[in-house]
Design a protein around this motif. Structure first.
Motif, PDB file in Angstrom:
ATOM      1  N   ALA A  58       3.407  13.240   5.545  1.00 39.14           N
ATOM      2  CA  ALA A  58       2.211  12.457   5.860  1.00 39.14           C
ATOM      3  C   ALA A  58       0.950  13.181   5.395  1.00 39.14           C
ATOM      4  O   ALA A  58       0.004  12.557   4.918  1.00 39.14           O
ATOM      5  N   VAL A  59       0.926  14.505   5.549  1.00 38.08           N
ATOM      6  CA  VAL A  59      -0.211  15.285   5.047  1.00 38.08           C
ATOM      7  C   VAL A  59      -0.337  15.103   3.538  1.00 38.08           C
ATOM      8  O   VAL A  59      -1.420  14.838   3.011  1.00 38.08           O
ATOM      9  N   ASN A  60       0.779  15.249   2.838  1.00 41.58           N
ATOM     10  CA  ASN A  60       0.736  15.097   1.378  1.00 41.58           C
ATOM     11  C   ASN A  60       0.314  13.693   0.964  1.00 41.58           C
ATOM     12  O   ASN A  60      -0.411  13.507  -0.029  1.00 41.58           O
ATOM     13  N   ALA A  61       0.750  12.694   1.735  1.00 44.53           N
ATOM     14  CA  ALA A  61       0.343  11.317   1.446  1.00 44.53           C
ATOM     15  C   ALA A  61      -1.157  11.144   1.660  1.00 44.53           C
ATOM     16  O   ALA A  61      -1.846  10.488   0.869  1.00 44.53           O
ATOM     17  N   ALA A  62      -1.670  11.728   2.745  1.00 46.93           N
ATOM     18  CA  ALA A  62      -3.115  11.650   2.995  1.00 46.93           C
ATOM     19  C   ALA A  62      -3.890  12.320   1.867  1.00 46.93           C
ATOM     20  O   ALA A  62      -4.932  11.827   1.433  1.00 46.93           O
ATOM     21  N   CYS A  63      -3.360  13.441   1.376  1.00 42.38           N
ATOM     22  CA  CYS A  63      -4.040  14.145   0.284  1.00 42.38           C
ATOM     23  C   CYS A  63      -4.056  13.305  -0.993  1.00 42.38           C
ATOM     24  O   CYS A  63      -4.984  13.401  -1.796  1.00 42.38           O
ATOM     25  N   SER A  64      -3.026  12.478  -1.182  1.00 39.34           N
ATOM     26  CA  SER A  64      -3.003  11.612  -2.363  1.00 39.34           C
ATOM     27  C   SER A  64      -4.070  10.530  -2.284  1.00 39.34           C
ATOM     28  O   SER A  64      -4.373   9.880  -3.292  1.00 39.34           O
ATOM     29  N   LEU A  65      -4.639  10.334  -1.093  1.00 41.24           N
ATOM     30  CA  LEU A  65      -5.660   9.305  -0.890  1.00 41.24           C
ATOM     31  C   LEU A  65      -7.079   9.854  -1.011  1.00 41.24           C
ATOM     32  O   LEU A  65      -8.046   9.095  -0.852  1.00 41.24           O
ATOM     33  N   ILE A  66      -7.229  11.158  -1.262  1.00 42.78           N
ATOM     34  CA  ILE A  66      -8.562  11.743  -1.405  1.00 42.78           C
ATOM     35  C   ILE A  66      -9.346  10.964  -2.462  1.00 42.78           C
ATOM     36  O   ILE A  66      -8.853  10.685  -3.559  1.00 42.78           O
ATOM     37  N   GLY A  67     -10.570  10.595  -2.119  1.00 43.30           N
ATOM     38  CA  GLY A  67     -11.410   9.828  -3.028  1.00 43.30           C
ATOM     39  C   GLY A  67     -11.350   8.328  -2.823  1.00 43.30           C
ATOM     40  O   GLY A  67     -12.151   7.600  -3.410  1.00 43.30           O
ATOM     41  N   THR A  68     -10.417   7.861  -1.977  1.00 42.35           N
ATOM     42  CA  THR A  68     -10.348   6.424  -1.679  1.00 42.35           C
ATOM     43  C   THR A  68     -11.603   6.012  -0.895  1.00 42.35           C
ATOM     44  O   THR A  68     -11.980   6.692   0.068  1.00 42.35           O
ATOM     45  N   PRO A  69     -12.269   4.914  -1.248  1.00 39.36           N
ATOM     46  CA  PRO A  69     -13.486   4.523  -0.528  1.00 39.36           C
ATOM     47  C   PRO A  69     -13.215   4.210   0.938  1.00 39.36           C
ATOM     48  O   PRO A  69     -12.160   3.669   1.292  1.00 39.36           O
ATOM     49  N   TYR A  70     -14.173   4.588   1.781  1.00 39.58           N
ATOM     50  CA  TYR A  70     -14.147   4.148   3.173  1.00 39.58           C
ATOM     51  C   TYR A  70     -14.572   2.690   3.228  1.00 39.58           C
ATOM     52  O   TYR A  70     -15.519   2.273   2.563  1.00 39.58           O
ATOM     53  N   SER A  71     -13.873   1.913   4.047  1.00 45.12           N
ATOM     54  CA  SER A  71     -14.250   0.520   4.286  1.00 45.12           C
ATOM     55  C   SER A  71     -13.935   0.200   5.738  1.00 45.12           C
ATOM     56  O   SER A  71     -12.773   0.274   6.154  1.00 45.12           O
ATOM     57  N   TRP A  72     -14.978  -0.136   6.503  1.00 45.68           N
ATOM     58  CA  TRP A  72     -14.783  -0.373   7.938  1.00 45.68           C
ATOM     59  C   TRP A  72     -13.875  -1.579   8.153  1.00 45.68           C
ATOM     60  O   TRP A  72     -14.181  -2.683   7.699  1.00 45.68           O
ATOM     61  N   GLY A  73     -12.742  -1.359   8.787  1.00 43.39           N
ATOM     62  CA  GLY A  73     -11.738  -2.400   8.960  1.00 43.39           C
ATOM     63  C   GLY A  73     -10.703  -2.398   7.852  1.00 43.39           C
ATOM     64  O   GLY A  73      -9.712  -3.135   7.930  1.00 43.39           O
ATOM     65  N   GLY A  74     -10.902  -1.581   6.821  1.00 42.48           N
ATOM     66  CA  GLY A  74      -9.942  -1.515   5.728  1.00 42.48           C
ATOM     67  C   GLY A  74      -8.659  -0.816   6.134  1.00 42.48           C
ATOM     68  O   GLY A  74      -8.674   0.170   6.875  1.00 42.48           O
ATOM     69  N   GLY A  75      -7.533  -1.356   5.673  1.00 38.47           N
ATOM     70  CA  GLY A  75      -6.238  -0.774   6.009  1.00 38.47           C
ATOM     71  C   GLY A  75      -5.565  -1.410   7.194  1.00 38.47           C
ATOM     72  O   GLY A  75      -4.529  -0.920   7.660  1.00 38.47           O
ATOM     73  N   HIS A  76      -6.119  -2.505   7.700  1.00 39.57           N
ATOM     74  CA  HIS A  76      -5.568  -3.152   8.898  1.00 39.57           C
ATOM     75  C   HIS A  76      -5.027  -4.547   8.594  1.00 39.57           C
ATOM     76  O   HIS A  76      -5.039  -5.426   9.463  1.00 39.57           O
ATOM     77  N   GLY A  77      -4.525  -4.727   7.381  1.00 41.29           N
ATOM     78  CA  GLY A  77      -3.875  -5.986   7.054  1.00 41.29           C
ATOM     79  C   GLY A  77      -2.469  -6.048   7.614  1.00 41.29           C
ATOM     80  O   GLY A  77      -2.037  -5.171   8.382  1.00 41.29           O
ATOM     81  N   SER A  78      -1.728  -7.074   7.230  1.00 42.26           N
ATOM     82  CA  SER A  78      -0.354  -7.222   7.728  1.00 42.26           C
ATOM     83  C   SER A  78       0.534  -6.086   7.254  1.00 42.26           C
ATOM     84  O   SER A  78       1.533  -5.755   7.902  1.00 42.26           O
ATOM     85  N   GLN A  79       0.172  -5.459   6.134  1.00 43.30           N
ATOM     86  CA  GLN A  79       0.885  -4.299   5.616  1.00 43.30           C
ATOM     87  C   GLN A  79      -0.106  -3.145   5.445  1.00 43.30           C
ATOM     88  O   GLN A  79      -1.273  -3.371   5.145  1.00 43.30           O
ATOM     89  N   PRO A  80       0.343  -1.911   5.642  1.00 38.96           N
ATOM     90  CA  PRO A  80      -0.565  -0.779   5.451  1.00 38.96           C
ATOM     91  C   PRO A  80      -1.061  -0.708   4.017  1.00 38.96           C
ATOM     92  O   PRO A  80      -0.381  -1.131   3.084  1.00 38.96           O
ATOM     93  N   GLY A  81      -2.253  -0.148   3.823  1.00 39.69           N
ATOM     94  CA  GLY A  81      -2.801   0.042   2.489  1.00 39.69           C
ATOM     95  C   GLY A  81      -4.242  -0.413   2.401  1.00 39.69           C
ATOM     96  O   GLY A  81      -4.754  -1.101   3.303  1.00 39.69           O
ATOM     97  N   PRO A  82      -4.952  -0.034   1.342  1.00 41.31           N
ATOM     98  CA  PRO A  82      -6.358  -0.405   1.188  1.00 41.31           C
ATOM     99  C   PRO A  82      -6.555  -1.921   1.220  1.00 41.31           C
ATOM    100  O   PRO A  82      -5.737  -2.681   0.691  1.00 41.31           O
ATOM    101  N   SER A  83      -7.625  -2.341   1.846  1.00 38.34           N
ATOM    102  CA  SER A  83      -7.971  -3.760   1.907  1.00 38.34           C
ATOM    103  C   SER A  83      -9.480  -3.869   2.061  1.00 38.34           C
ATOM    104  O   SER A  83     -10.162  -2.883   2.361  1.00 38.34           O
ATOM    105  N   TYR A  84     -10.019  -5.073   1.830  1.00 36.50           N
ATOM    106  CA  TYR A  84     -11.443  -5.280   2.020  1.00 36.50           C
ATOM    107  C   TYR A  84     -11.762  -5.237   3.509  1.00 36.50           C
ATOM    108  O   TYR A  84     -10.999  -5.733   4.351  1.00 36.50           O
ATOM    109  N   GLY A  85     -12.890  -4.607   3.834  1.00 35.24           N
ATOM    110  CA  GLY A  85     -13.241  -4.395   5.221  1.00 35.24           C
ATOM    111  C   GLY A  85     -14.104  -5.508   5.795  1.00 35.24           C
ATOM    112  O   GLY A  85     -14.021  -6.662   5.388  1.00 35.24           O
TER     113      GLY A  85
END
Length: 303
Positions: A58-85
């Motif tokens: 999980a740490v390594n996975a989080a590190c692979s996400l470095i630089g991903t934009p913050y979006s309030w509410g992003g990542g809370h879709g029906s499946q995990p992963g980046p989404s519009y906030g």
């Protein structure tokens, strides 16, 4: 004979003074650059040992996400992963419905999904803090010494006002999705002044909490205080006397009364207090010192 000494022209002195001043400024610049470099955040990764393989992943996975934009509410879709906030100026996110990214809880959700292949920690920060999947729970009073890479660290002054979560890397550093307009980054845990506590989703042996760990039924002979971890001394609730279920065991501080004692602690959902707390195996009705078995005599597995 008189020896001739050639003195610098007076007009050269200001030039020399300026050069000396520039040299001093340069030395200060080198000093402060070195100081900043010494305190710079390390490269993202597993920074200490002892965590479960799933937690390290999980740490390594989080590190692979470095630089991903913050979006309030992003990542809370029906499946995990980046989404519009969500665009909400009152929460400091006036443009986030146009940004595809992750908020803090969406980031840790996605990191664990990438690590273990299933959505184990959905929900907003307060929901994640109360997750029954936690195999260990720590509080501000426990300090940060017990934390391992992959632990989810939470910030807020009370359980109801928890507002931020990050993944612990080790050595006092975290991976986090920080704020609207920012990006997933490495930061010092101490950069947040309101650390509340942490949960662990997989024990050092790699065993998950419920539902993967199963339930073991035990009889307890008295009402027992429960705690956030096997070493904590701050009670978080009560498990009532009777037949109760537990998930797994871990070695912790000794509970003793005369010649009766036990170092094993059992993860359970108490009758009073948050789910995923720990009760001493001292309270088991059928077994003796440093034993931790269910009512059928099955040894309860390590967490």
């Amino acid at each position: 004979m008189t020896t001739r000494v050639d003195l610098l022209p007076r007009r050269a002195l200001p030039v020399l003074r300026l050069a000396a001043f520039v040299a001093v400024l340069a030395s200060f610049a080198v000093f402060f650059a070195g100081a900043q470099q010494a305190h710079a955040a390390p490269a993202c990764g597993v920074l200490s040992s002892g965590a479960a393989p799933q937690a390290n992943s999980a740490v390594n996975a989080a590190c692979s996400l470095i630089g991903t934009p913050y979006s309030w509410g992003g990542g809370h879709g029906s499946q995990p992963g980046p989404s519009y906030g969500i665009c909400d100026a009152s929460n400091g996110a006036p443009n986030d419905c146009h940004v595809k990214g992750l908020d803090c809880s969406g980031m840790v959700r996605y990191a664990y999904d990438l690590a273990v292949g299933t959505d184990v920690i959905n929900g907003v920060t307060t929901t994640q803090w109360n997750s029954s999947r936690a195999v260990a729970r720590f509080y501000r009073g426990d300090g940060t010494g017990p934390l391992l890479p992959g632990d989810l660290v939470f910030f807020g002054n009370t359980p109801s006002t928890i507002h931020h979560v990050a993944i612990y890397l080790g050595q006092g550093y975290i991976a986090e999705a920080p704020y609207s307009g920012g990006y997933v980054q490495v930061a010092a845990l101490s950069s947040h002044g309101d650390y509340y506590g942490a949960i662990r989703l997989y024990g050092p042996g790699g065993n998950p909490g419920p539902p993967g760990g199963g339930r073991y039924w035990v009889d307890t002979f008295a009402n027992a205080s429960v705690y956030g971890s096997p070493t904590s001394t701050n009670s978080t609730g009560t498990l009532y006397q009777g037949t109760n279920y537990v998930f797994c065991k871990a070695w912790g501080r000794e509970i003793r009364n005369g010649s009766s004692f036990n170092h094993w602690w059992l993860k359970t959902d108490p009758d009073v207090g948050p789910a995923g707390q720990w009760v001493s195996a001292y309270y088991l009705s059928k077994w003796g010192n440093d034993e931790a078995k269910d009512n059928n005599g099955t040894v309860i597995p390590d967490c």
